[in-house]
Scaffold this active site. Sequence first.
Site, PDB file in Angstrom:
ATOM      1  CB  CYS A  22      -3.065   3.643  -5.524  1.00 58.62           C
ATOM      2  SG  CYS A  22      -4.077   2.951  -4.678  1.00 58.62           S
ATOM      3  CB  CYS A  47      -1.013  -0.122   1.222  1.00 60.79           C
ATOM      4  SG  CYS A  47      -1.699   1.310   1.640  1.00 60.79           S
ATOM      5  CG  ASN A  48       1.638   3.340  -3.546  1.00 60.74           C
ATOM      6  OD1 ASN A  48       2.843   3.436  -4.099  1.00 60.74           O
ATOM      7  ND2 ASN A  48       0.922   2.540  -4.129  1.00 60.74           N
TER       8      ASN A  48
END
Length: 259
Positions: free
Chosen positions: A183, A73-74
């Site tokens: 993302c 998850c960015n």
Amino acid sequence: MNNSPIGIFDSGVGGTSIWREIHKLLPHENTIYLADSKNAPYGPKGKDRITELSIKNTELLLEKGCKLIVVACNTATTNAIKYLRENYDVPFIGIEPAIKPAALQTKSKAIGILATKGTLSSELFHKTTDLYTNGIKIIEQVGEGLVPLIENGEIDTPEMENLLKIYLKPMLEANIDYLVLGCSHYPYLIPKLKTLLPKHVTIIDSGIAVAKQTASILESLNLSTQEKTSGDCLFYSNGNPEILNEILQDDFLVEGLVF
């Protein structure tokens, strides 16, 4: 520890795009994927809340015996991975927008970045951008509304197409030749994006780079499995498991879990 699983978590189903690359490169490794769909998206949440959720996910994966954790998850990477690395005795691999390769390869000197608010406003993102994009025009766009649509399985819908057209318009006006997806949910939009972008625009995500880094860290720490059979792949979701099943489109067991 060598046969212990690789743990992977994300704010929902999007991180399966990272899991796919890891499983493709390391098919003999056992993996556990954790989809925190109940709290998706992480992007609009503040740093403290994102860190709190990342701690919860980490501890659940550690309870299941994971030898390494991929923060797929960015937003969680850019806001929480520093804390996780400082407080848990397990290797962590993060994911951040692939700005560097886009900046090094752009010919039009303009690149677009489609990401969450939490990623674009983070200190780590700004450090990376400042380091590699001198003399390059950066068009940042918060992909508001995209993650909920993906989480609901609404990828091929008029609403999704309309949002993407709005978000891509300023990028196309700036003559970008690279679009960076910031993302882990967004790789599932690549087929749709290709219909909306000129053919000369290259789309970049971080999945392959994360998989290669995972392999490298396992090898350097002597944690790689010695098994030659296909690894077990377990998936847990605190949202609707059917959405995860639809995204995977494979014969994997997806279990609902309260967390």
